[in-house]
Structures are given as structure tokens and as C-alpha cells.
Design an enzyme around this catalytic site. Structure first.
Site, PDB file in Angstrom:
ATOM      1  N   ASP A   1      -3.931  -2.138   3.545  1.00 31.80           N
ATOM      2  CA  ASP A   1      -4.319  -1.061   4.466  1.00 31.80           C
ATOM      3  C   ASP A   1      -5.701  -0.499   4.199  1.00 31.80           C
ATOM      4  OD1 ASP A   1      -0.945  -0.261   4.136  1.00 31.80           O
ATOM      5  OD2 ASP A   1      -1.885  -0.925   5.996  1.00 31.80           O
TER       6      ASP A   1
ATOM      7  N   HIS B   1       0.416  -0.199  -4.907  1.00 37.91           N
ATOM      8  CA  HIS B   1       1.466  -0.982  -4.241  1.00 37.91           C
ATOM      9  C   HIS B   1       2.658  -1.096  -5.174  1.00 37.91           C
ATOM     10  CE1 HIS B   1       3.431  -4.234  -2.040  1.00 37.91           C
ATOM     11  NE2 HIS B   1       2.642  -3.904  -1.030  1.00 37.91           N
TER      12      HIS B   1
END
Ligand code: SDX
Length: 427
Positions: free
Chosen positions: A362, A305
Site C-alpha cells: 500500500d 505487515h
């Protein structure tokens, strides 16, 4: 004089104010940098750039903290609802019961689509990716609501925001129904926001639709987890589109287009496809090596991320939700075991530890959505449905800012310097 940042360039010294927020890194206010020095800053991907001031969402990537208007995502996921979090993002405070009931009623009164808009679906191929349908249909909303596109009018901004939040479930469900050749179901406003969506998606006219309470709760929680996330790529897209004065429907369509990318919202679809490709835990070491290989474009989807250099707090809630849904639906899908093992192996590998690559929102979401019955092609559609409230809240915040101006970045030009045209017979 407050805190100042000093810059020396070409033998000249410059000073710029350092501004502080309520929490998080201070910022160097460089709005006068070009005017004073003739210099630009250079920050492709905006890794060190604050593009705006916002009071909506705060992320501490090092600590894995996510707050919406100050409330931790874990507490909201545990105790709140998507309608309540939507109210919080839009208005800044948790609602009273009456405020929440009024907001929920208002949203429910905008869930239907214009009958002409439903005709748009007929123009798509049945096998069109539902995100392509979402881009087209949401953008087309601009053609139906001329009565609410004056963005300088707060009333117009409010009704457009409510229409977008209310209609996304109907648009998303219709995209799914069209793909499988089943009739569209109209909204049933006696149901909750999430229950209405689930019935429009999985219900059929031929019989009543029963939704397992644990599944409804899980879906509502998944919507909460995806509601907003600071200045991510799609939110920045919505803000930039909105900065030109474009109407909110067109701006949200731009955000949907950006979210579709596999590096962003498309990662949930890619992550589950990856887990199925890996198959059994004995194949994991091979894929870990591929993810580490600079010459191999393969990455662990659902890992890493831009901001979180710790565990994404949303992934923590998502992992817990997998077990709840599996228990409720009596699912025993080995892909979850593969995901847990993959996480365990990756988080003990120096490459991932050094680069601070952890599971993100996700990584587990697709496992839950698949168990509930959504095809992978619908995963990013669900992300867009939930993120719409964040996009409209961020858009409203920007448009309401009296200092707002059109976003227009500059560049480091590395192309040819001026040269004269050469006639074709001289080339
Ligand atoms: C979302 O911004 C948001 O808030 C987004 C989001 C939201 O709610 O809006 O949180 C939603 O988009 C979550 C992210 C979903 N994307 C994925 O899961 C796709 C896989 N992840 C990567 O593509 C990547 O981690 C990004 C895109 C998420 C972040 O990329 P960055 O910040 O540009 O970091 P990077 O690509 O420069 O990676 C740093 C290093 C690189 O190695 P080096 O060049 O330094 O040697 O880590 C490596 C990368 O190669 N790396 C990975 C990896 N992610 C990064 N290596 C293997 N597998 C991965 N998943």
C-alpha cells in the site's frame, strides 16, 4: 509414526501429529486437543494459527517471497496479465492461448449489470464513500442471481465466480461515476478487462476515450499485485462467511467490508493521505518520531505487515511502476520524492529495523493511482476489484474441500460466573 508434537498439561501428556506442506512451516494438528484434554489454544489475531490447507498462494515473510500457484509475483507482474493470473488462481495452471481466450471471452460476457441493480446507486448520497456503495451493491447481487447460488453445484460456483470477477469493474466504475455526477458507461467488450474498466471509469459518452498503453499496463499490473494474498483478514472473512453455506455474493460483500479497514486494504488511501500530510521531506523526522511514540496512535501507513518481515515484493514492483507511469504521463509529483525519502529514513531507523517494518503493497500504490486520476476514496475499491478473484478462488477451494465444516472458534471466557437474577427493587 510421523513427526509428533508433545504437550504436557495438568500432569497429563498428549501427542499431536505434525503435518508438512509442500513448503513453509509445519503445523501441529490440534483438531483433537479439546476432545482429549479439555483445553483450547489461545491465539487472538491468529499470529501462530493455520486456519486451513490451501494450494493457491505461498508467502515467505522472512524472505519476502510471494508465489501464486508456485509462480513468483515478480515474474507474473513482468510477464503475465490480470486475466491470465485470474485463470491461474482459479484453475491451478497457466492457460494455453485457447484456454486464456475462452476464459477472457467468458468473463467479458458477464460484464453488464442488471438494469434494476443500476437503480440501487440512486439511493446513495452522492458523497457516499465508494466502499460503502461497493458493500451494498455487491451484497445486492444475491438478489439477482438465484440461478447460481446453489453452492453444492460446481456449475453454479463457476458462473457465480465468473459473474463476480466480470462485474466488479462495472460496479466500481459506476460507484465513481455516481460520485462525480457523470453518466454510467456500459462495458465495451472489444477492450481488455482493464481497458474496459478504465474506459467505464474515465470515459464519457460525449467523446472517444484514449487510454495510454503504459497506464493500461500499469493498472493491469496493479490488479495482479492485489489478486490474492494467502489468509489475510478479508480472505479469512470470505472463508468464514462461506463456511456457513452463504451464497458467494454475500461472502464477497463481507470480504469488501473487512478490506475497507485502514489496517488492511484501507491503508493505500491512508498512506497517500499521510504523505500529503507530511508534505515535504523536512517534516519526515517529526512523523517518524510520532510513529515510534507508543502514546501516539499515528502509524506509518503503508509500512509493516503481519507476515512480511522483509520488503513486500509487491512494493518493489509498485515502486518501479511509479516511475513508468510518471514518465508516461509526464508527472513530476513531489509526493513520490517524499515517499522515497520516508522509506530511506525509516529503513535506517533502529525502531523500524528491529521491528522489521518495511513498505508494504500500500505504500506506493496510492501515488500511482493518484497520478492516473483516481481520487483517494477509490483506492480501496480498486484493491477490492482485484482481490475478488483471490476471494472467489479461496472460497471455491474451501467449498470443494470434502472435509470443510462451519468455522466456529471458541474463547477464553473472563466474564462473570453464574449468578441469580436480582429484581429491580432489590438492586
Ligand atoms: C495489507 O495480511 C495481508 O496479507 C494484508 C495485505 C493483503 O494483501 O491482503 O498484505 C494488505 O493489509 C497490508 C498492510 C496495510 N496496513 C498498513 O499499512 C497499516 C499500517 N501497518 C500496521 O497497522 C501494521 O503493521 C499491520 C496491521 C499491517 C500489521 O500489524 P501486526 O502484525 O498486528 O503487528 P503489530 O501491530 O503487532 O506491530 C508490531 C509492532 C508494534 O509495536 P510493539 O507493540 O511491538 O512495540 O510494530 C509496530 C507496532 O506498534 N508497528 C508500527 C507499524 N506497524 C507496526 N509502528 C509504526 N508504524 C507502523 N506502520
Amino acid at each position: 509414526m510421523g513427526n509428533q508434537a508433545k504437550l504436557s498439561a495438568d500432569g497429563k501428556d498428549y501427542e499431536f501429529p505434525v503435518l508438512s506442506g509442500s513448503v513453509g512451516p509445519d503445523v501441529v494438528d490440534i483438531r483433537k486437543l479439546y476432545g482429549q484434554s479439555g483445553l483450547f489454544t489461545f491465539d487472538p489475531g491468529f499470529t501462530s494459527t493455520a486456519s486451513c490447507e490451501s494450494a493457491l498462494t505461498y508467502i515467505d515473510g522472512e524472505e519476502g517471497v510471494l508465489l501464486h500457484r508456485g509462480y513468483p509475483i515478480g515474474q507474473l507482474a513482468e510477464h503475465s496479465s490480470f486475466m491470465e493470473v485470474s485463470y491461474l488462481l482459479l484453475n491451478g495452471e497457466l492457460p494455453s492461448k485457447d484456454e486464456l481466450d475462452t476464459f477472457t471471452y467468458t468473463i467479458s460476457r458477464h460484464t453488464m449489470l442488471h438494469e434494476q441493480l443500476l437503480q440501487f446507486y440512486r439511493g446513495f448520497r452522492r458523497d457516499a464513500h465508494p466502499m460503502a456503495v461497493m458493500c451494498g451493491v455487491v451484497g445486492a447481487l444475491s438478489a439477482f442471481y438465484h440461478d447460481s447460488t446453489d453452492i453444492s453445484d460446481p456449475e453454479h460456483r463457476t458462473i457465480s465466480s465468473h459473474r463476480l470477477i466480470a462485474k466488479m469493474p462495472t460496479i466500481a466504475a459506476a460507484a465513481y461515476k455516481y460520485a462525480i455526477g457523470q453518466p454510467f458507461l456500459y462495458p465495451d467488450n472489444s477492450l481488455s478487462y482493464t481497458g474496459n474498466f478504465m474506459r467505464m471509469t474515465f470515459g464519457v459518452p460525449a467523446e472517444p476515450y484514449d487510454l495510454h498503453p503504459a497506464v493500461e499496463k500499469a493498472m493491469d499490473r496493479i490488479f495482479i499485485l492485489h489478486a490474492d494474498h494467502e489468509q489475510n483478514a478479508s480472505t479469512s472473512t470470505v472463508r468464514l462467511a462461506g463456511s456457513s453455506g452463504a451464497n458467494p455474493f454475500a461472502c464477497i460483500a463481507a470480504g469488501i467490508a473487512c478490506l475497507w479497514g485502514p489496517a488492511h486494504g484501507g491503508a493505500n488511501e491512508a498512506a497517500l493521505n499521510m504523505l500529503h500530510e507530511i508534505g515535504t521531506p523536512d517534516k519526515i523526522p517529526h512523523y517518524i518520531e510520532r510513529a515510534k511514540d507508543k502514546n501516539d496512535p499515528f502509524r506509518l501507513m503503508g509500512f509493516g505487515h503481519r507476515v512480511y518481515k522483509n520488503y513486500d515484493p509487491r512494493a518493489t514492483v509498485m515502486q518501479k511502476t511509479v516511475r513508468e507511469v510518471f514518465d508516461a504521463l509526464k508527472v513530476d509529483n513531489p509526493v513520490f520524492e517524499t515517499a522515497l525519502r520516508l522509506e530511506e529514513i525509516a529503513l535506517s531507523d533502529d525502531y523500524f529495523v528491529e521491528k522489521k517494518l518495511f513498505p508494504n503493497v500500500d505504500f506506493y500504490s496510492g501515488i500511482i493511482l493518484s497520478a492516473i486520476g483516481f481520487p483517494t476514496t477509490m483506492f480501496t475499491v480498486l484493491f477490492a476489484l482485484a482481490r475478488t478473484v483471490g476471494w472467489v478462488a479461496q472460497w471455491n477451494e474451501m467449498i470443494s474441500d470434502p472435509h470443510q465444516k462451519i468455522g466456529r472458534p471458541r474463547q477464553l471466557y473472563t466474564g462473570p460466573t453464574q449468578r441469580d437474577y436480582v429484581a429491580i427493587d432489590k438492586r
